[in-house]
Design a protein around this motif. Structure first.
Motif, PDB file in Angstrom:
ATOM      1  N   ASP A 109       0.808  -1.224   0.000  1.00 39.66           N
ATOM      2  CA  ASP A 109       0.000   0.000   0.000  1.00 39.66           C
ATOM      3  C   ASP A 109       0.844   1.277   0.000  1.00 39.66           C
ATOM      4  O   ASP A 109       0.291   2.380   0.141  1.00 39.66           O
ATOM      5  N   LEU A 110       2.155   1.117  -0.168  1.00 39.49           N
ATOM      6  CA  LEU A 110       3.034   2.287  -0.138  1.00 39.49           C
ATOM      7  C   LEU A 110       2.966   3.024  -1.487  1.00 39.49           C
ATOM      8  O   LEU A 110       3.148   2.419  -2.546  1.00 39.49           O
ATOM      9  N   THR A 111       2.694   4.313  -1.428  1.00 40.89           N
ATOM     10  CA  THR A 111       2.636   5.135  -2.641  1.00 40.89           C
ATOM     11  C   THR A 111       3.876   6.016  -2.704  1.00 40.89           C
ATOM     12  O   THR A 111       4.126   6.827  -1.801  1.00 40.89           O
ATOM     13  N   LEU A 112       4.654   5.874  -3.782  1.00 41.18           N
ATOM     14  CA  LEU A 112       5.889   6.632  -3.946  1.00 41.18           C
ATOM     15  C   LEU A 112       5.649   7.851  -4.833  1.00 41.18           C
ATOM     16  O   LEU A 112       4.831   7.796  -5.759  1.00 41.18           O
ATOM     17  N   PRO A 113       6.366   8.938  -4.592  1.00 38.39           N
ATOM     18  CA  PRO A 113       6.250  10.114  -5.480  1.00 38.39           C
ATOM     19  C   PRO A 113       6.748   9.783  -6.887  1.00 38.39           C
ATOM     20  O   PRO A 113       7.420   8.776  -7.112  1.00 38.39           O
ATOM     21  N   ASP A 114       6.436  10.644  -7.825  1.00 36.31           N
ATOM     22  CA  ASP A 114       6.886  10.455  -9.200  1.00 36.31           C
ATOM     23  C   ASP A 114       8.411  10.467  -9.270  1.00 36.31           C
ATOM     24  O   ASP A 114       9.079  11.303  -8.630  1.00 36.31           O
ATOM     25  N   GLY A 115       8.960   9.551 -10.050  1.00 36.34           N
ATOM     26  CA  GLY A 115      10.409   9.474 -10.208  1.00 36.34           C
ATOM     27  C   GLY A 115      11.101   8.595  -9.192  1.00 36.34           C
ATOM     28  O   GLY A 115      12.323   8.440  -9.234  1.00 36.34           O
ATOM     29  N   TYR A 116      10.351   7.994  -8.272  1.00 35.99           N
ATOM     30  CA  TYR A 116      10.935   7.131  -7.256  1.00 35.99           C
ATOM     31  C   TYR A 116      10.554   5.670  -7.533  1.00 35.99           C
ATOM     32  O   TYR A 116       9.415   5.377  -7.906  1.00 35.99           O
ATOM     33  N   ASN A 117      11.510   4.791  -7.339  1.00 34.61           N
ATOM     34  CA  ASN A 117      11.271   3.349  -7.486  1.00 34.61           C
ATOM     35  C   ASN A 117      11.743   2.632  -6.234  1.00 34.61           C
ATOM     36  O   ASN A 117      12.682   3.083  -5.557  1.00 34.61           O
ATOM     37  N   LEU A 118      11.115   1.511  -5.979  1.00 33.64           N
ATOM     38  CA  LEU A 118      11.480   0.677  -4.821  1.00 33.64           C
ATOM     39  C   LEU A 118      11.858  -0.701  -5.344  1.00 33.64           C
ATOM     40  O   LEU A 118      11.102  -1.322  -6.100  1.00 33.64           O
ATOM     41  N   TYR A 119      13.042  -1.180  -4.975  1.00 32.92           N
ATOM     42  CA  TYR A 119      13.453  -2.496  -5.465  1.00 32.92           C
ATOM     43  C   TYR A 119      14.401  -3.163  -4.473  1.00 32.92           C
ATOM     44  O   TYR A 119      15.048  -2.484  -3.660  1.00 32.92           O
ATOM     45  N   ASP A 120      14.486  -4.476  -4.589  1.00 38.69           N
ATOM     46  CA  ASP A 120      15.376  -5.262  -3.742  1.00 38.69           C
ATOM     47  C   ASP A 120      16.798  -5.140  -4.277  1.00 38.69           C
ATOM     48  O   ASP A 120      17.022  -5.202  -5.492  1.00 38.69           O
ATOM     49  N   ALA A 121      17.755  -5.003  -3.373  1.00 36.00           N
ATOM     50  CA  ALA A 121      19.145  -4.793  -3.787  1.00 36.00           C
ATOM     51  C   ALA A 121      19.843  -6.071  -4.227  1.00 36.00           C
ATOM     52  O   ALA A 121      21.024  -6.038  -4.558  1.00 36.00           O
ATOM     53  N   GLY A 122      19.148  -7.209  -4.200  1.00 42.97           N
ATOM     54  CA  GLY A 122      19.744  -8.426  -4.734  1.00 42.97           C
ATOM     55  C   GLY A 122      19.897  -9.560  -3.750  1.00 42.97           C
ATOM     56  O   GLY A 122      20.336 -10.645  -4.131  1.00 42.97           O
ATOM     57  N   GLY A 123      19.565  -9.345  -2.485  1.00 42.52           N
ATOM     58  CA  GLY A 123      19.737 -10.414  -1.506  1.00 42.52           C
ATOM     59  C   GLY A 123      18.888 -11.629  -1.809  1.00 42.52           C
ATOM     60  O   GLY A 123      19.365 -12.772  -1.771  1.00 42.52           O
ATOM     61  N   LEU A 124      17.617 -11.397  -2.144  1.00 44.37           N
ATOM     62  CA  LEU A 124      16.729 -12.520  -2.436  1.00 44.37           C
ATOM     63  C   LEU A 124      17.106 -13.179  -3.750  1.00 44.37           C
ATOM     64  O   LEU A 124      17.050 -14.403  -3.876  1.00 44.37           O
ATOM     65  N   ALA A 125      17.511 -12.364  -4.732  1.00 38.68           N
ATOM     66  CA  ALA A 125      17.927 -12.938  -6.016  1.00 38.68           C
ATOM     67  C   ALA A 125      19.180 -13.793  -5.847  1.00 38.68           C
ATOM     68  O   ALA A 125      19.296 -14.873  -6.443  1.00 38.68           O
ATOM     69  N   ASN A 126      20.124 -13.331  -5.023  1.00 40.54           N
ATOM     70  CA  ASN A 126      21.333 -14.120  -4.766  1.00 40.54           C
ATOM     71  C   ASN A 126      20.997 -15.422  -4.053  1.00 40.54           C
ATOM     72  O   ASN A 126      21.611 -16.462  -4.309  1.00 40.54           O
ATOM     73  N   LEU A 127      20.012 -15.364  -3.140  1.00 41.06           N
ATOM     74  CA  LEU A 127      19.604 -16.576  -2.443  1.00 41.06           C
ATOM     75  C   LEU A 127      19.030 -17.593  -3.418  1.00 41.06           C
ATOM     76  O   LEU A 127      19.365 -18.780  -3.369  1.00 41.06           O
ATOM     77  N   ARG A 128      18.164 -17.151  -4.313  1.00 40.33           N
ATOM     78  CA  ARG A 128      17.578 -18.060  -5.293  1.00 40.33           C
ATOM     79  C   ARG A 128      18.638 -18.625  -6.234  1.00 40.33           C
ATOM     80  O   ARG A 128      18.617 -19.808  -6.587  1.00 40.33           O
ATOM     81  N   GLU A 129      19.577 -17.767  -6.642  1.00 43.46           N
ATOM     82  CA  GLU A 129      20.653 -18.230  -7.517  1.00 43.46           C
ATOM     83  C   GLU A 129      21.529 -19.259  -6.808  1.00 43.46           C
ATOM     84  O   GLU A 129      21.958 -20.255  -7.407  1.00 43.46           O
ATOM     85  N   GLY A 130      21.785 -19.035  -5.510  1.00 45.10           N
ATOM     86  CA  GLY A 130      22.569 -19.999  -4.749  1.00 45.10           C
ATOM     87  C   GLY A 130      21.872 -21.339  -4.612  1.00 45.10           C
ATOM     88  O   GLY A 130      22.502 -22.386  -4.709  1.00 45.10           O
ATOM     89  N   LYS A 131      20.553 -21.313  -4.406  1.00 50.55           N
ATOM     90  CA  LYS A 131      19.805 -22.565  -4.306  1.00 50.55           C
ATOM     91  C   LYS A 131      19.846 -23.325  -5.624  1.00 50.55           C
ATOM     92  O   LYS A 131      20.007 -24.552  -5.654  1.00 50.55           O
ATOM     93  N   GLN A 132      19.692 -22.593  -6.729  1.00 51.31           N
ATOM     94  CA  GLN A 132      19.735 -23.240  -8.034  1.00 51.31           C
ATOM     95  C   GLN A 132      21.110 -23.838  -8.303  1.00 51.31           C
ATOM     96  O   GLN A 132      21.228 -24.966  -8.799  1.00 51.31           O
ATOM     97  N   MET A 133      22.161 -23.097  -7.960  1.00 53.19           N
ATOM     98  CA  MET A 133      23.512 -23.599  -8.161  1.00 53.19           C
ATOM     99  C   MET A 133      23.782 -24.824  -7.290  1.00 53.19           C
ATOM    100  O   MET A 133      24.437 -25.781  -7.720  1.00 53.19           O
ATOM    101  N   GLY A 134      23.265 -24.827  -6.054  1.00 50.77           N
ATOM    102  CA  GLY A 134      23.437 -25.994  -5.187  1.00 50.77           C
ATOM    103  C   GLY A 134      22.788 -27.235  -5.759  1.00 50.77           C
ATOM    104  O   GLY A 134      23.354 -28.337  -5.688  1.00 50.77           O
ATOM    105  N   THR A 135      21.602 -27.076  -6.335  1.00 53.45           N
ATOM    106  CA  THR A 135      20.926 -28.216  -6.958  1.00 53.45           C
ATOM    107  C   THR A 135      21.718 -28.744  -8.138  1.00 53.45           C
ATOM    108  O   THR A 135      21.865 -29.965  -8.327  1.00 53.45           O
ATOM    109  N   ILE A 136      22.260 -27.837  -8.943  1.00 53.82           N
ATOM    110  CA  ILE A 136      23.056 -28.250 -10.105  1.00 53.82           C
ATOM    111  C   ILE A 136      24.317 -28.982  -9.660  1.00 53.82           C
ATOM    112  O   ILE A 136      24.690 -30.025 -10.228  1.00 53.82           O
TER     113      ILE A 136
END
Length: 225
Positions: free
Chosen positions: A38-65
């Motif tokens: 429900d967070l509304t950001l002003p124009d020109g602002y973006n909210l994003y994850d800095a990569g922690g969750l993406a790195n976790l998913r990539e690590g899990k995939q690499m472990g399976t491989i």
């Protein structure tokens, strides 16, 4: 601000936090995302994850491989050495059944979180289980070459290899137990690896001594006159 941070030439403000005791990154990110819906950001602002969750998913995939690659390479090496697929297949199936012990550790100790260190522990566990099964089946082959019947060769080999398998299992379990219990500062990172190894080894000991000889008998009895 004392410092200005940029990412892809865009100015950013970093909001960081540490995980509460017992919390996982997946749980924390799910809670954060639910509160930010429900967070509304002003124009020109973006909210994003800095990569922690993406790195976790990539690590899990690499472990399976890596785990799949380890099993494949072990299978190839054993197939070349045995010049057949029957015994390597029996050994690999026995190693796969040790996953039951891994599942117990994940449920009881790791709160259902199968992290990258846990997968590293599973690769370690696979190597130890395969080694125990190899020394057992090698002894069975030796007993058969000496003229023993199939069943007698299996019984004799299991008795001769009981002590080495017990020694391998107990020394590994006792050595990993303090780490699996989370004793000492900084043990949280390696606790999943140790817990997977301890529970997996205890269950794999039963697999190596009971299930692997049983599968060997069922596979080879049709070739015995």
């Amino acid at each position: 601000p004392a410092s200005i941070y940029r990412d892809s030439q865009r100015r950013l403000v970093e909001i960081a936090a540490t995980l509460a005791p017992g919390a996982t990154l997946n749980e924390a990110m799910s809670e954060v995302n639910s509160r930010l819906t429900d967070l509304t950001l002003p124009d020109g602002y973006n909210l994003y994850d800095a990569g922690g969750l993406a790195n976790l998913r990539e690590g899990k995939q690499m472990g399976t491989i890596l785990l799949a690659l380890a099993l494949f390479l072990v299978m190839v090496v054993m197939a070349v050495q045995y010049e057949s697929f029957s015994n390597p297949l029996i050994i690999i199936i026995g190693a796969l059944f040790s996953i039951i012990g891994v599942a117990v550790s994940v449920l009881l100790v790791l709160n259902g979180e199968f992290s990258m260190p846990a997968k590293i522990g599973m690769i370690l566990l696979t190597g130890i289980v395969v080694n125990n099964s190899i020394i057992l089946l090698e002894q069975v082959e030796i007993q058969r070459e000496q003229g023993n019947t199939l069943l007698q060769a299996i019984i004799t080999a299991a008795g001769l290899r009981l002590r080495p398998i017990l020694m391998t299992t107990l020394t590994t379990v006792v050595g990993m137990l303090p780490l699996a219990l989370g004793l000492g500062e900084g043990s949280e990172m390696l606790q999943p690896m140790a817990a997977v190894t301890v529970f997996g080894m205890l269950f794999a000991m039963v697999i190596s001594l009971l299930m692997v000889p049983t599968m060997y008998y069922l596979v080879h009895r049709q070739h015995v006159s």
